[in-house]
Design a protein around this motif. Sequence first.
Motif, PDB file in Angstrom:
ATOM      1  N   LEU A 195      30.740  63.704  51.712  1.00  0.00           N
ATOM      2  CA  LEU A 195      31.909  63.493  52.586  1.00  0.00           C
ATOM      3  C   LEU A 195      32.178  64.920  53.312  1.00  0.00           C
ATOM      4  O   LEU A 195      32.637  64.693  54.289  1.00  0.00           O
ATOM      5  CB  LEU A 195      33.245  63.312  51.639  1.00  0.00           C
ATOM      6  CG  LEU A 195      33.204  61.740  50.814  1.00  0.00           C
ATOM      7  CD1 LEU A 195      34.237  61.885  49.950  1.00  0.00           C
ATOM      8  CD2 LEU A 195      33.130  60.695  51.787  1.00  0.00           C
ATOM      9  N   THR A 203      32.923  50.595  52.284  1.00  0.00           N
ATOM     10  CA  THR A 203      31.694  50.865  51.309  1.00  0.00           C
ATOM     11  C   THR A 203      30.892  49.657  51.039  1.00  0.00           C
ATOM     12  O   THR A 203      31.404  48.629  50.959  1.00  0.00           O
ATOM     13  CB  THR A 203      32.247  51.385  49.856  1.00  0.00           C
ATOM     14  OG1 THR A 203      33.189  52.414  50.133  1.00  0.00           O
ATOM     15  CG2 THR A 203      31.193  51.857  49.020  1.00  0.00           C
ATOM     16  N   ARG A 243      36.326  56.291  43.350  1.00  0.00           N
ATOM     17  CA  ARG A 243      36.208  57.630  43.775  1.00  0.00           C
ATOM     18  C   ARG A 243      36.092  57.897  45.207  1.00  0.00           C
ATOM     19  O   ARG A 243      36.556  58.996  45.721  1.00  0.00           O
ATOM     20  CB  ARG A 243      35.491  58.479  43.148  1.00  0.00           C
ATOM     21  CG  ARG A 243      35.554  58.618  41.505  1.00  0.00           C
ATOM     22  CD  ARG A 243      34.683  59.486  41.035  1.00  0.00           C
ATOM     23  NE  ARG A 243      33.132  59.128  41.118  1.00  0.00           N
ATOM     24  CZ  ARG A 243      32.261  59.803  41.602  1.00  0.00           C
ATOM     25  NH1 ARG A 243      32.563  61.117  42.280  1.00  0.00           N
ATOM     26  NH2 ARG A 243      30.899  59.377  41.775  1.00  0.00           N
ATOM     27  N   VAL A 244      36.210  56.606  45.697  1.00  0.00           N
ATOM     28  CA  VAL A 244      36.060  56.891  47.435  1.00  0.00           C
ATOM     29  C   VAL A 244      37.437  56.930  47.990  1.00  0.00           C
ATOM     30  O   VAL A 244      38.200  55.919  47.861  1.00  0.00           O
ATOM     31  CB  VAL A 244      35.141  55.434  48.010  1.00  0.00           C
ATOM     32  CG1 VAL A 244      34.985  55.438  49.664  1.00  0.00           C
ATOM     33  CG2 VAL A 244      33.780  55.514  47.525  1.00  0.00           C
ATOM     34  N   PRO A 245      37.545  57.710  48.948  1.00  0.00           N
ATOM     35  CA  PRO A 245      38.947  58.110  49.639  1.00  0.00           C
ATOM     36  C   PRO A 245      39.140  56.816  50.886  1.00  0.00           C
ATOM     37  O   PRO A 245      37.979  56.460  51.252  1.00  0.00           O
ATOM     38  CB  PRO A 245      38.851  59.393  50.025  1.00  0.00           C
ATOM     39  CG  PRO A 245      37.544  59.849  50.552  1.00  0.00           C
ATOM     40  CD  PRO A 245      36.580  58.991  49.346  1.00  0.00           C
ATOM     41  N   ASP A 246      40.287  56.917  51.220  1.00  0.00           N
ATOM     42  CA  ASP A 246      40.567  56.096  52.363  1.00  0.00           C
ATOM     43  C   ASP A 246      40.033  56.539  53.596  1.00  0.00           C
ATOM     44  O   ASP A 246      40.029  55.998  54.673  1.00  0.00           O
ATOM     45  CB  ASP A 246      41.717  55.590  52.475  1.00  0.00           C
ATOM     46  CG  ASP A 246      42.610  56.701  52.770  1.00  0.00           C
ATOM     47  OD1 ASP A 246      42.324  58.050  52.835  1.00  0.00           O
ATOM     48  OD2 ASP A 246      43.991  56.740  52.782  1.00  0.00           O
ATOM     49  N   ARG A 247      39.242  57.805  53.552  1.00  0.00           N
ATOM     50  CA  ARG A 247      38.566  58.306  54.845  1.00  0.00           C
ATOM     51  C   ARG A 247      37.428  57.460  55.105  1.00  0.00           C
ATOM     52  O   ARG A 247      36.946  57.315  56.393  1.00  0.00           O
ATOM     53  CB  ARG A 247      38.034  59.715  54.387  1.00  0.00           C
ATOM     54  CG  ARG A 247      37.004  60.449  55.306  1.00  0.00           C
ATOM     55  CD  ARG A 247      37.815  60.861  56.873  1.00  0.00           C
ATOM     56  NE  ARG A 247      36.697  61.346  57.792  1.00  0.00           N
ATOM     57  CZ  ARG A 247      35.923  60.292  58.594  1.00  0.00           C
ATOM     58  NH1 ARG A 247      36.160  59.000  58.292  1.00  0.00           N
ATOM     59  NH2 ARG A 247      35.332  60.821  59.379  1.00  0.00           N
ATOM     60  N   ARG A 271      41.680  50.142  50.812  1.00  0.00           N
ATOM     61  CA  ARG A 271      40.274  50.484  50.927  1.00  0.00           C
ATOM     62  C   ARG A 271      39.288  49.397  50.788  1.00  0.00           C
ATOM     63  O   ARG A 271      39.833  48.279  49.751  1.00  0.00           O
ATOM     64  CB  ARG A 271      40.057  51.687  49.880  1.00  0.00           C
ATOM     65  CG  ARG A 271      40.578  52.779  50.108  1.00  0.00           C
ATOM     66  CD  ARG A 271      40.573  53.915  48.767  1.00  0.00           C
ATOM     67  NE  ARG A 271      40.708  53.188  47.628  1.00  0.00           N
ATOM     68  CZ  ARG A 271      39.827  52.983  46.636  1.00  0.00           C
ATOM     69  NH1 ARG A 271      38.663  53.317  46.932  1.00  0.00           N
ATOM     70  NH2 ARG A 271      40.292  52.165  45.349  1.00  0.00           N
ATOM     71  N   PRO A 310      31.504  64.318  47.083  1.00  0.00           N
ATOM     72  CA  PRO A 310      32.133  65.508  47.865  1.00  0.00           C
ATOM     73  C   PRO A 310      31.229  66.120  48.940  1.00  0.00           C
ATOM     74  O   PRO A 310      31.769  66.386  50.152  1.00  0.00           O
ATOM     75  CB  PRO A 310      32.822  66.389  46.682  1.00  0.00           C
ATOM     76  CG  PRO A 310      32.671  65.659  45.571  1.00  0.00           C
ATOM     77  CD  PRO A 310      31.459  64.374  45.434  1.00  0.00           C
ATOM     78  N   ASP A 355      44.088  49.335  47.477  1.00  0.00           N
ATOM     79  CA  ASP A 355      44.908  50.452  48.148  1.00  0.00           C
ATOM     80  C   ASP A 355      44.431  50.622  49.442  1.00  0.00           C
ATOM     81  O   ASP A 355      44.329  51.417  50.198  1.00  0.00           O
ATOM     82  CB  ASP A 355      44.684  51.714  47.526  1.00  0.00           C
ATOM     83  CG  ASP A 355      45.200  51.822  45.866  1.00  0.00           C
ATOM     84  OD1 ASP A 355      46.101  50.923  45.727  1.00  0.00           O
ATOM     85  OD2 ASP A 355      44.854  52.078  45.172  1.00  0.00           O
TER      86      ASP A 355
END
Length: 307
Positions: free
Chosen positions: A204, A233, A225-229, A270, A201, A268
């Motif tokens: 990011l 990775t 836990r990595v968001p599509d923002r 990502r 967090p 998803d």
Amino acid sequence: MPQFITRRTLLAGTVTVLATGAATLGYARYVEPSMRLVVTTYRPQARWPDDFPLTIAALADFHVGEPVMGLARIEEIVARTNALRPDLIVLLGDYTPSMRSITRHVPLPEAARALAGLKAPLGVWSILGNHDWWNDADVQRQRRGPPPVHRVLEAAGIPVLENKAQRLNKGGRAFWLAGLGDSWAYILPGFRNFRGVDDLPGTLAQLDAHTPAILLAHEPDVFVRVPDRIALTLSGHTHGGQVRIAGWSPVVPSEFGNRFAYGHVVEDGRHLIVSGGLGCSGKPLRIGVPPEIVLVELGSRPGTGPG
């Protein structure tokens, strides 16, 4: 009429099996870990602008020390990487040795000086891996870093991104390169019980809302836990299991088994790319997953495969 196996046939079959096993072991121990070096190219169709081409060379898991990763081998990897002429080079952690049998230790400052030969227009950036934390008794006892390899890399001119994001520019276009602290930094009592220094967090939070971003994370398990923002990775750590047969690795240092063992993973929408790494951990052997330089081409046409 029944056919019986003769003593000569049995002996010939036994010799064949033993010879095949010996040849396979010899290849796994001496040829693939130390003599092979491949370039694996990925062109992920990630959330990245199509008109913004960017090439990244990713190097993971050197685990310096002979017989696998002496200075000459590091210099070979550096030369091969530079010849690819990437825009950016990233080092994904685990520089310290982790094999049970090291025939000659390579001092980390010497290894870092060799790595300082890496050249790219947008620089060479690094993160640390679990063995970089585990291999220092004082760090483990005090539960406080940074480990010595952090200082050694930065002294060689290679910045370490630990829970830190760096804004970079290519041709007037900006993007973020974010590096995560290691998720398995401290060994705790119990089986496979670790505590990390990662702060996803907080890392990011350093990004603005609209600039594309790439995340470096040594262990791929954080990908859940990595968001599509994050457009992409990049991870190491697993070595592809070091033994990989028909796309399956019997042993993977991950809570998710073969899910994040190796290669390009899309979930998803990502994107994650897990390098097979360069050195060895545990035993000096590899089979089915040769040491590799990963070359990522963003803003390019789709496709993956060895180059």
